[in-house]
Motif scaffolding. Structure first.
Motif, PDB file in Angstrom:
ATOM      1  N   ASN A 191      38.190 129.208 -36.033  1.00 44.40           N
ATOM      2  CA  ASN A 191      38.930 128.624 -34.915  1.00 44.40           C
ATOM      3  C   ASN A 191      38.091 128.458 -33.649  1.00 44.40           C
ATOM      4  N   ILE A 192      36.781 128.667 -33.766  1.00 42.94           N
ATOM      5  CA  ILE A 192      35.889 128.296 -32.666  1.00 42.94           C
ATOM      6  C   ILE A 192      35.774 126.774 -32.683  1.00 42.94           C
ATOM      7  N   PHE A 193      36.000 126.154 -31.545  1.00 45.03           N
ATOM      8  CA  PHE A 193      35.925 124.700 -31.464  1.00 45.03           C
ATOM      9  C   PHE A 193      35.038 124.298 -30.298  1.00 45.03           C
ATOM     10  N   ILE A 194      33.933 123.625 -30.596  1.00 46.95           N
ATOM     11  CA  ILE A 194      32.997 123.170 -29.579  1.00 46.95           C
ATOM     12  C   ILE A 194      33.322 121.712 -29.249  1.00 46.95           C
ATOM     13  N   LEU A 195      33.715 121.443 -28.021  1.00 45.14           N
ATOM     14  CA  LEU A 195      34.053 120.075 -27.623  1.00 45.14           C
ATOM     15  C   LEU A 195      32.909 119.468 -26.817  1.00 45.14           C
ATOM     16  N   SER A 206      40.363 105.051 -35.163  1.00 46.86           N
ATOM     17  CA  SER A 206      39.988 106.242 -35.925  1.00 46.86           C
ATOM     18  C   SER A 206      41.001 106.484 -37.044  1.00 46.86           C
ATOM     19  N   PRO A 207      40.545 107.025 -38.170  1.00 48.60           N
ATOM     20  CA  PRO A 207      41.461 107.296 -39.290  1.00 48.60           C
ATOM     21  C   PRO A 207      42.420 108.427 -38.958  1.00 48.60           C
ATOM     22  N   GLU A 213      37.678 116.010 -34.258  1.00 45.25           N
ATOM     23  CA  GLU A 213      36.224 116.060 -34.323  1.00 45.25           C
ATOM     24  C   GLU A 213      35.674 116.593 -32.989  1.00 45.25           C
ATOM     25  N   SER A 214      34.505 117.234 -33.044  1.00 41.86           N
ATOM     26  CA  SER A 214      33.946 117.849 -31.848  1.00 41.86           C
ATOM     27  C   SER A 214      33.581 116.833 -30.767  1.00 41.86           C
ATOM     28  N   ASP A 215      33.352 115.577 -31.157  1.00 38.77           N
ATOM     29  CA  ASP A 215      33.048 114.548 -30.154  1.00 38.77           C
ATOM     30  C   ASP A 215      34.296 113.833 -29.645  1.00 38.77           C
ATOM     31  N   GLY A 216      35.465 114.252 -30.132  1.00 36.66           N
ATOM     32  CA  GLY A 216      36.726 113.659 -29.685  1.00 36.66           C
ATOM     33  C   GLY A 216      36.982 112.266 -30.213  1.00 36.66           C
ATOM     34  N   SER A 217      36.135 111.797 -31.135  1.00 38.18           N
ATOM     35  CA  SER A 217      36.198 110.401 -31.578  1.00 38.18           C
ATOM     36  C   SER A 217      37.508 110.037 -32.259  1.00 38.18           C
ATOM     37  N   ASN A 218      38.200 111.010 -32.836  1.00 40.81           N
ATOM     38  CA  ASN A 218      39.420 110.705 -33.597  1.00 40.81           C
ATOM     39  C   ASN A 218      40.691 111.192 -32.911  1.00 40.81           C
ATOM     40  N   ILE A 219      40.673 111.212 -31.576  1.00 39.30           N
ATOM     41  CA  ILE A 219      41.878 111.605 -30.838  1.00 39.30           C
ATOM     42  C   ILE A 219      43.090 110.800 -31.303  1.00 39.30           C
ATOM     43  N   ALA A 220      42.930 109.488 -31.391  1.00 36.38           N
ATOM     44  CA  ALA A 220      44.056 108.631 -31.789  1.00 36.38           C
ATOM     45  C   ALA A 220      44.564 109.008 -33.173  1.00 36.38           C
TER      46      ALA A 220
END
Length: 411
Positions: A191-195, A206-207, A213-220
């Motif tokens: 549960n460690i999450f690096i943003l 995004s699918p 994802e850590s880069d926030g690419s799949n927020i949608a």
């Protein structure tokens, strides 16, 4: 939840202790070791979920490399490193100390690993009760397997395990006490999450996904995949906070599936450009600051309760005037969802917005002027901190270099 991280011969650190609280702030100049510290948590997260140890450092088809890969994982000229993490027990009201030592040369493999139960007495004068749960044997570095001693209800069992993954991720079918310990520690690491959000990637379709994802690419994709009730709750919260960010008033933020198969999603917002005129905006044309802000919010609202969220340079792309808002959000959502937050920052406005009550939870990353090794020092442990705090705000201390000068005089 994580309580403490101890680094030994990891990257630029000879030895350092990082206490972890509900909100922990790490400050320091460039190249002081902040990112190296964060990457230790990233490595632990990877091996906690069962990744191959070498791949956890060097990357593979699905994992990006930790900076420097295997070559720079251990403090040169060392050929091994040790990471210790103290985890708060969930049911036993105790702590677990997890330790892993990895060899980087001539082979990249597990060298030593252990898990220890620590029970604290109600009487503060009594020593804590310490019980070893498992411990690896001291093997030859040329063997592919490693012997593990399992201490189960006063019976010592020895078993062979592969050395290419953590023992923690390989242990199954144990007693209830061991199962609880393994589950608590494994879950805390997973549960460690690096943003590290990348706005240009958030702008794309995004699918649908249940994991951010850590880069926030799949927020949608993450928002669109939530159950209807949960989606409404999260999007209402996003809309509540985001409206304070830009100059134009954002009334609503949401995501929805797109395309014939509804397998991808896009992020949208509704802006009031002038009184009575509403405009529908796609993520493709949202500002970098808005997207970075949404990434932080989405991580706080969708990561599992009990997570440790790490945000490097949290103030990137955000205007200093929004620092107070960001601090309020971190505290409100973190406390409500029982999420601990570790952030690094250079921003004096953000540090001042945190207020004097944050001082006990501020750690300074710095380099030893003689050895070049990174160190972590609690801000209030600096010798002349009281004098500094009487003369400067926390933000001014960083911009004027007062902290670094004090540390240099102490060495």
């Amino acid at each position: 939840m994580l309580k403490q991280l101890i680094l030994e011969n990891w990257k630029s650190f000879r030895y350092a202790e990082l206490p972890l609280d509900p909100l922990t702030v790490v400050i320091g100049t460039n190249a002081s070791g902040k990112s190296n510290m964060v990457e230790a948590l990233e490595f632990l997260q990877r091996i906690g979920r069962g990744e191959n140890i070498e791949a956890a450092l060097a990357g593979d088809k699905t994992l990006s490399s930790i900076r420097g890969g295997v070559e720079w994982a251990a403090l040169k000229p060392e050929t091994k490193f040790t990471l210790n993490v103290l985890v708060n027990g969930k049911y036993t009201k105790a702590d677990y100390l997890y330790t892993i030592t990895v060899e980087t040369k001539p082979h990249t493999q597990l060298l030593d690993e252990s898990l220890t139960l620590i029970k604290h007495s109600l009487n503060k004068n009594e020593e804590p009760y310490i019980e070893k749960l498992f411990q690896t044997d001291n093997p030859s570095s040329n063997t592919p397997n490693i012997t593990v001693h399992l201490y189960d209800t006063n019976i010592i069992k020895s078993q062979e395990f592969r050395r290419n993954r953590s023992i923690l991720s390989q242990l199954i079918g144990l007693s209830m006490k061991m199962v609880e310990a393994i589950n608590v520690v494994s879950q805390s690491l997973e549960n460690i999450f690096i943003l590290e959000s990348i706005p240009s990637k958030i702008q794309n379709y995004s699918p649908l996904s249940d994991k951010l994802e850590s880069d926030g690419s799949n927020i949608a994709g993450v928002l669109a995949a939530l159950t209807e009730e949960r989606k409404n709750e999260v999007e209402l919260t996003l809309s509540h906070y985001i409206k304070y960010l830009p100059e134009r008033d954002i009334k609503k933020v949401w995501a929805e599936p797109v395309g014939r198969l509804n397998t991808d999603a896009m992020l949208y917002c509704e802006e009031e450009w002038k009184p009575g005129e509403m405009r529908l905006i796609e993520a493709k044309i949202m500002s970098d600051g808005t997207l970075s802000f949404l990434a932080i919010l989405t991580a706080l609202l969708t990561q599992p309760e009990g997570s440790q969220i790490v945000i490097e340079e949290i103030d990137n792309r955000l205007h200093p005037s929004r620092a107070e808002l960001l601090v309020r959000i971190l505290r409100e959502i973190g406390q409500k969802r029982k999420i601990d937050i570790l952030l690094t920052t250079h921003n004096p406005a953000l540090l001042d917005a945190l207020g004097p009550e944050i001082v006990p939870f501020v750690i300074v990353a710095h380099r030893d002027s003689e050895t070049g090794e990174s160190k972590l020092t609690l801000l209030e442990d600096i010798d002349n901190f009281s004098k500094l705090f009487a003369s400067y705000s926390l933000g001014d201390m960083t911009t004027k270099g007062a902290i670094e000068r004090s540390l240099s005089r102490n060495e």
